[in-house]
Write an enzyme that holds these catalytic residues in place. Structure first.
Site, PDB file in Angstrom:
ATOM      1  N   ASN A 154      55.014  54.659  73.914  1.00 14.73           N
ATOM      2  CA  ASN A 154      55.072  54.311  73.093  1.00 14.73           C
ATOM      3  C   ASN A 154      57.257  54.666  72.883  1.00 14.73           C
ATOM      4  O   ASN A 154      57.531  53.261  71.676  1.00 14.73           O
ATOM      5  CB  ASN A 154      55.095  55.090  71.771  1.00 14.73           C
ATOM      6  CG  ASN A 154      54.833  56.263  72.125  1.00 14.73           C
ATOM      7  OD1 ASN A 154      54.979  57.587  72.797  1.00 14.73           O
ATOM      8  ND2 ASN A 154      54.233  57.387  71.055  1.00 14.73           N
ATOM      9  N   GLU A 251      53.453  67.782  75.841  1.00 14.72           N
ATOM     10  CA  GLU A 251      53.340  66.778  74.281  1.00 14.72           C
ATOM     11  C   GLU A 251      52.383  65.551  74.156  1.00 14.72           C
ATOM     12  O   GLU A 251      51.843  64.702  74.497  1.00 14.72           O
ATOM     13  CB  GLU A 251      54.585  65.691  74.474  1.00 14.72           C
ATOM     14  CG  GLU A 251      56.188  67.376  74.491  1.00 14.72           C
ATOM     15  CD  GLU A 251      55.566  67.339  73.150  1.00 14.72           C
ATOM     16  OE1 GLU A 251      55.070  67.583  71.989  1.00 14.72           O
ATOM     17  OE2 GLU A 251      56.937  68.203  73.083  1.00 14.72           O
ATOM     18  N   CYS A 285      52.842  60.040  68.066  1.00 14.59           N
ATOM     19  CA  CYS A 285      52.413  60.859  68.415  1.00 14.59           C
ATOM     20  C   CYS A 285      52.143  61.947  67.365  1.00 14.59           C
ATOM     21  O   CYS A 285      50.811  62.313  67.187  1.00 14.59           O
ATOM     22  CB  CYS A 285      52.062  61.629  69.613  1.00 14.59           C
ATOM     23  SG  CYS A 285      54.074  62.613  69.557  1.00 14.59           S
ATOM     24  N   GLU A 459      59.957  70.840  73.319  1.00 16.79           N
ATOM     25  CA  GLU A 459      60.934  69.610  73.304  1.00 16.79           C
ATOM     26  C   GLU A 459      62.379  69.557  72.183  1.00 16.79           C
ATOM     27  O   GLU A 459      62.003  69.717  71.279  1.00 16.79           O
ATOM     28  CB  GLU A 459      60.598  68.164  73.496  1.00 16.79           C
ATOM     29  CG  GLU A 459      59.403  67.548  75.061  1.00 16.79           C
ATOM     30  CD  GLU A 459      58.994  66.479  75.357  1.00 16.79           C
ATOM     31  OE1 GLU A 459      59.390  65.717  74.679  1.00 16.79           O
ATOM     32  OE2 GLU A 459      59.587  66.317  76.197  1.00 16.79           O
TER      33      GLU A 459
HETATM   34  P1  NAD Z   1      48.020  58.389  78.609  1.00 13.23           P
HETATM   35  O1  NAD Z   1      47.435  59.913  78.877  1.00 13.23           O
HETATM   36  O2  NAD Z   1      46.942  57.475  79.033  1.00 13.23           O
HETATM   37  O3  NAD Z   1      49.190  58.899  80.390  1.00 13.23           O
HETATM   38  C1  NAD Z   1      50.644  59.654  79.646  1.00 13.23           C
HETATM   39  C2  NAD Z   1      51.166  58.956  81.507  1.00 13.23           C
HETATM   40  O4  NAD Z   1      50.365  60.457  82.011  1.00 13.23           O
HETATM   41  C3  NAD Z   1      51.378  57.987  81.757  1.00 13.23           C
HETATM   42  O5  NAD Z   1      52.520  57.704  82.163  1.00 13.23           O
HETATM   43  C4  NAD Z   1      49.564  57.509  82.695  1.00 13.23           C
HETATM   44  O6  NAD Z   1      50.286  57.115  83.748  1.00 13.23           O
HETATM   45  C5  NAD Z   1      49.879  59.681  82.792  1.00 13.23           C
HETATM   46  N1  NAD Z   1      48.862  60.127  83.675  1.00 13.23           N
HETATM   47  C6  NAD Z   1      47.203  59.543  83.384  1.00 13.23           C
HETATM   48  N2  NAD Z   1      46.590  60.488  84.489  1.00 13.23           N
HETATM   49  C7  NAD Z   1      46.928  60.863  84.443  1.00 13.23           C
HETATM   50  C8  NAD Z   1      46.788  62.255  85.597  1.00 13.23           C
HETATM   51  N3  NAD Z   1      46.051  62.559  86.514  1.00 13.23           N
HETATM   52  N4  NAD Z   1      47.794  62.905  86.354  1.00 13.23           N
HETATM   53  C9  NAD Z   1      49.181  63.082  86.024  1.00 13.23           C
HETATM   54  N5  NAD Z   1      49.534  62.066  85.067  1.00 13.23           N
HETATM   55  C10 NAD Z   1      48.047  60.980  84.475  1.00 13.23           C
HETATM   56  O7  NAD Z   1      48.149  58.612  76.892  1.00 13.23           O
HETATM   57  P2  NAD Z   1      49.352  56.293  76.847  1.00 13.23           P
HETATM   58  O8  NAD Z   1      47.754  56.661  76.160  1.00 13.23           O
HETATM   59  O9  NAD Z   1      50.211  56.424  77.496  1.00 13.23           O
HETATM   60  O10 NAD Z   1      49.575  57.377  75.383  1.00 13.23           O
HETATM   61  C11 NAD Z   1      49.489  58.164  74.255  1.00 13.23           C
HETATM   62  C12 NAD Z   1      49.405  58.501  73.635  1.00 13.23           C
HETATM   63  O11 NAD Z   1      50.030  60.078  74.293  1.00 13.23           O
HETATM   64  C13 NAD Z   1      49.031  59.334  72.053  1.00 13.23           C
HETATM   65  O12 NAD Z   1      47.647  60.175  72.484  1.00 13.23           O
HETATM   66  C14 NAD Z   1      49.643  60.051  72.056  1.00 13.23           C
HETATM   67  O13 NAD Z   1      49.602  60.914  70.716  1.00 13.23           O
HETATM   68  C15 NAD Z   1      50.743  60.562  72.791  1.00 13.23           C
HETATM   69  N6  NAD Z   1      51.554  60.886  72.871  1.00 13.23           N
HETATM   70  C16 NAD Z   1      52.357  62.408  72.673  1.00 13.23           C
HETATM   71  C17 NAD Z   1      53.786  62.465  72.213  1.00 13.23           C
HETATM   72  C18 NAD Z   1      54.114  63.570  71.767  1.00 13.23           C
HETATM   73  O14 NAD Z   1      55.172  64.131  71.904  1.00 13.23           O
HETATM   74  N7  NAD Z   1      53.588  64.455  71.759  1.00 13.23           N
HETATM   75  C19 NAD Z   1      54.450  61.251  72.381  1.00 13.23           C
HETATM   76  C20 NAD Z   1      54.402  60.314  72.208  1.00 13.23           C
HETATM   77  C21 NAD Z   1      52.985  60.370  72.839  1.00 13.23           C
END
Ligand code: NAD
Length: 485
Positions: A154, A251, A285, A459
């Site tokens: 995002n 996060e 998020c 962060e």
């Molecule tokens: P996601 O969990 O599908 O992926 C996040 C990242 O992790 C990607 O780069 C992905 O390739 C990687 N990944 C996936 N499986 C992995 C593994 N087994 N080992 C290592 N890396 C792995 O999330 P998304 O769909 O990209 O993003 C949306 C989610 O992120 C939502 O739940 C949102 O709330 C959260 N988010 C949190 C924050 C925050 O600061 N708290 C900010 C933005 C988004």
């Protein structure tokens, strides 16, 4: 003709763009049209190895530079980002589909803020002197070493900078893996850091899916992992990091409450609910997706909310008049439409929106449900799309208990003119990032992060320094050593 968004190569390692077409091709789709605008390749094991060994080798010399020198480089990078804000914002829009109206003020600018802020702090990362009579202890704040950053889709520029800037300020090197959905922007951050004078290898970018993330997290040379992503991914990454006793920052997702008391200024509360649900088309998020409204003002609030939501301008994200963009992918659009369907089936009252917009790209109309109850799927699960659930409440005690009844704890907000109540309610809410008469502000000076399943660590702010450094303590004896024998 090559699209302007196509990067020179997929990865950025040791100060230069590197390609390895043996990696799985990853198409980059512009969410506003569905058109493929670029292709990158997932990192092969050889690319992962190159990135990690380069970063490992570069880190020691980087940590030996003075904080002032490291900080100067980060602050120069911030200046370059600001000078190029327009081009970087256009790229962010291609990467994510978010409207230029937003990306011009929220992405490269926020990344630059992080580079500037941590650049400014780099020279003041000192330890303590602890007197013990004649002897003393001194402490040093040292780098962790090799850090891995893994991003969600995002905020691709912001996430790379929120992780990279504090990591580098503390003298660490980083290998950053952007989300496979938005691989473009982090490459520009790496390029700009080199231009600003960062030594080759201290900030590297490799592309790939979860498999590449997994290879980075489990490598024994890695000292710390900072992930932005969903709770299920966070659990996997946290567990893998624990195997190697690595430091983590997590996060993760949320289902945050926004509580509106009947004495609140209605327009400000509606504005907070809009910012907390429809910015970036709801793909944030910290969004306050459970909007608890005290019964006395419910219908007035809903009427004003529907009226103002009707003013959203859906359209070409590159047109600065557009205020509401598409979902990042077709898949994300379908997930969100599935939740909307569930909301209707489970008996929530649709106030506005509720369907895919009749236009190209992955647009969903900003959607508001009223009469939502705590047990409905749309009130329990993170949707990550423009779906606001409005729930009613009677008393403060009741709303605090219901607000806390979730596995998540990222953010929380309260709107009221009664300041005693505002502070009391915030004090009782289980959340890391809170707001009073506002929602979703994230200045770099403020700590950001969640409690419960929403995460570990913080962060931004001085807190982030603690998560990218460790303390060494040194006992200094001035006299003779006494021993039992
Ligand atoms: P996601 O969990 O599908 O992926 C996040 C990242 O992790 C990607 O780069 C992905 O390739 C990687 N990944 C996936 N499986 C992995 C593994 N087994 N080992 C290592 N890396 C792995 O999330 P998304 O769909 O990209 O993003 C949306 C989610 O992120 C939502 O739940 C949102 O709330 C959260 N988010 C949190 C924050 C925050 O600061 N708290 C900010 C933005 C988004």
């Amino acid at each position: 003709m090559t699209h302007p968004a196509q990067p020179k190569a997929s990865h950025f390692i040791n100060g230069e763009y590197i390609e390895d077409t043996a990696g799985t091709p990853i198409p980059v789709i512009y969410a506003a049209t569905g058109e493929q605008i670029a292709t990158v390749h997932a990192a092969t094991p050889a690319i992962v190895e190159q990135a990690l060994s380069t970063a490992k080798a570069a880190q020691k010399a980087w940590a030996r530079m003075t904080g002032t020198e490291r900080g100067r480089i980060l602050r120069r990078a911030a200046d370059i980002m600001r000078e190029r804000n327009h081009d970087l914002s256009v790229l962010e829009t291609y990467d994510t589909g978010k409207p230029l109206q937003e990306t011009l003020v929220a992405d490269a600018t926020s990344g630059a803020d992080a580079l500037e802020y941590f650049g400014g702090l780099a020279a003041s990362l000192t330890g303590e002197h602890i007197p013990l009579g004649e002897d003393w202890v001194y402490t040093k704040r040292e780098a962790l070493g090799l850090c891995v950053g893994i991003g969600a889709w995002n905020y691709p520029t912001q996430i790379a900078c929120w992780k990279g800037a504090p990591a580098l300020a503390c003298g660490n090197a980083m290998v950053f893996k952007p989300s496979e959905t938005t691989p473009l922007c982090a490459l520009k951050v790496a390029e700009i850091l080199i231009e600003a004078g960062a030594p080759a290898g201290v900030f590297n970018v490799v592309q790939g899916m979860g498999e590449v993330g997994g290879a980075l997290v489990t490598d024994p040379r890695v000292d710390k992992v900072s992930l932005t992503g969903s709770v299920p991914t966070g659990k996997k990454v946290y567990a893998a990091a624990a195997e190697g006793m690595k430091h983590v920052t997590m996060e993760l997702g949320g289902k945050s409450p926004l509580i509106i008391f009947d004495d609140a200024d209605i327009d400000n509360a509606v504005g907070g609910a809009i910012n907390g649900n429809f910015y970036s088309s709801g793909q944030v998020c910290s969004n306050g997706t459970r909007v608890f409204v005290q019964k006395g003002i419910k219908e007035k609030f809903l009427a004003r909310l529907a009226e103002r939501t009707g003013n959203a301008i859906l359209g070409d994200p590159m047109d600065e008049a557009t205020s509401f963009g598409p979902m990042v992918t077709e898949n994300q659009m379908n997930i969100v439409l599935g939740y909307i369907q569930k909301g209707k089936e489970e008996g929530a009252r649709l106030i506005c929106g509720g369907k895919r917009a009749d236009m190209d790209g992955y647009f969903i109309e900003p959607t508001v449900f009223a009469d939502v109850t705590d047990d409905m799927t749309i009130a329990r699960e993170e949707i990550f799309g423009p779906v606001m659930s409005v729930l009613d409440f009677d008393t403060e005690e009741e709303v605090v208990a219901r607000a806390n009844d979730t596995e998540f704890g990222l953010s929380a907000g309260v709107f009221t003119k009664d300041f005693t109540r505002a502070h009391r309610v915030i004090g009782n809410l289980e959340a890391g990032s809170c707001f009073i008469n506002s929602y979703n502000d994230a200045p770099v000076e403020a700590p950001f992060g969640g409690v419960k399943a929403s995460g570990v660590g913080r962060e931004n702010s001085k807190e982030a320094i603690k998560h990218f450094s460790q303390v060494k303590s040194v006992y200094v004896r001035m006299g003779d050593v006494e021993a039992a024998f």
